[in-house]
Design a protein around this motif. Sequence first.
Motif, PDB file in Angstrom:
ATOM      1  N   ASN A  58     -20.859  -4.388  97.753  1.00 42.57           N
ATOM      2  CA  ASN A  58     -20.744  -4.780  96.349  1.00 42.57           C
ATOM      3  C   ASN A  58     -20.150  -6.178  96.220  1.00 42.57           C
ATOM      4  O   ASN A  58     -20.652  -7.019  95.471  1.00 42.57           O
ATOM      5  N   THR A  60     -20.084  -8.531  98.478  1.00 40.66           N
ATOM      6  CA  THR A  60     -21.061  -9.470  99.041  1.00 40.66           C
ATOM      7  C   THR A  60     -22.160  -9.777  98.028  1.00 40.66           C
ATOM      8  O   THR A  60     -22.541 -10.933  97.833  1.00 40.66           O
ATOM      9  N   ARG A  61     -22.663  -8.743  97.371  1.00 39.34           N
ATOM     10  CA  ARG A  61     -23.712  -8.926  96.360  1.00 39.34           C
ATOM     11  C   ARG A  61     -23.222  -9.833  95.231  1.00 39.34           C
ATOM     12  O   ARG A  61     -23.906 -10.774  94.833  1.00 39.34           O
ATOM     13  N   GLN A  64     -22.781 -13.472  96.562  1.00 33.84           N
ATOM     14  CA  GLN A  64     -24.068 -14.150  96.769  1.00 33.84           C
ATOM     15  C   GLN A  64     -24.730 -14.539  95.455  1.00 33.84           C
ATOM     16  O   GLN A  64     -25.440 -15.535  95.378  1.00 33.84           O
ATOM     17  N   SER A  65     -24.486 -13.774  94.412  1.00 34.27           N
ATOM     18  CA  SER A  65     -25.098 -14.083  93.114  1.00 34.27           C
ATOM     19  C   SER A  65     -24.333 -15.167  92.359  1.00 34.27           C
ATOM     20  O   SER A  65     -24.782 -15.633  91.314  1.00 34.27           O
TER      21      SER A  65
END
Length: 187
Positions: A58, A60-61, A64-65
Amino acid sequence: MPQAYNRRLSRFLLPLITLCLALIGTIAKAENLVTIETTLGDMTFEFFPNEAPKTVANFTRLAQSGWYEGRSFYRVVKGHVIQAGSLDENNEPMVEAEFNQHPHIKGTLGLARDEDPNSGSTEFYICHEPRPHLNGRYTVFGQLVAGEAVLDAIANLEVIEKYYDEDKKIAFHEPKTPVLIKAIRLH
């Protein structure tokens, strides 16, 4: 002659093999690193993907966004934690708690939540000092490996004491000088 050659070769090869194994370990470990770039400097953490896979995924997501970019460390409690993310309601999913054996020591990266253990989402905290009373009650998903001076600099900022609940149980000490997240780099 062959024995002398073998000894010289082993004196050369053993350190070389040791160095190669160390480099391989560093490369493998580097995949689990994240650097949080702030307006006061950088902090690098090692993730714990085996112990908190959903939380690491979560975070990381979101990183990255670009979700964290421009967000502030809105809660700074010297000797306790610095906290970032979002106090506002958002549409990001909650993450099921992943309690583990990692202790809350200086530099622990954990998932903030409210009273519901499964309510963590975007908010994270970094322990400024050991907080053993949190052990096993919050998801620990990383540990500071570089940037302790930045953690200390943030924790030592002058703050404004604010309470967001009627009972004044939780103080959200807001830094007088905002500390923003410029970027989060995954290694």
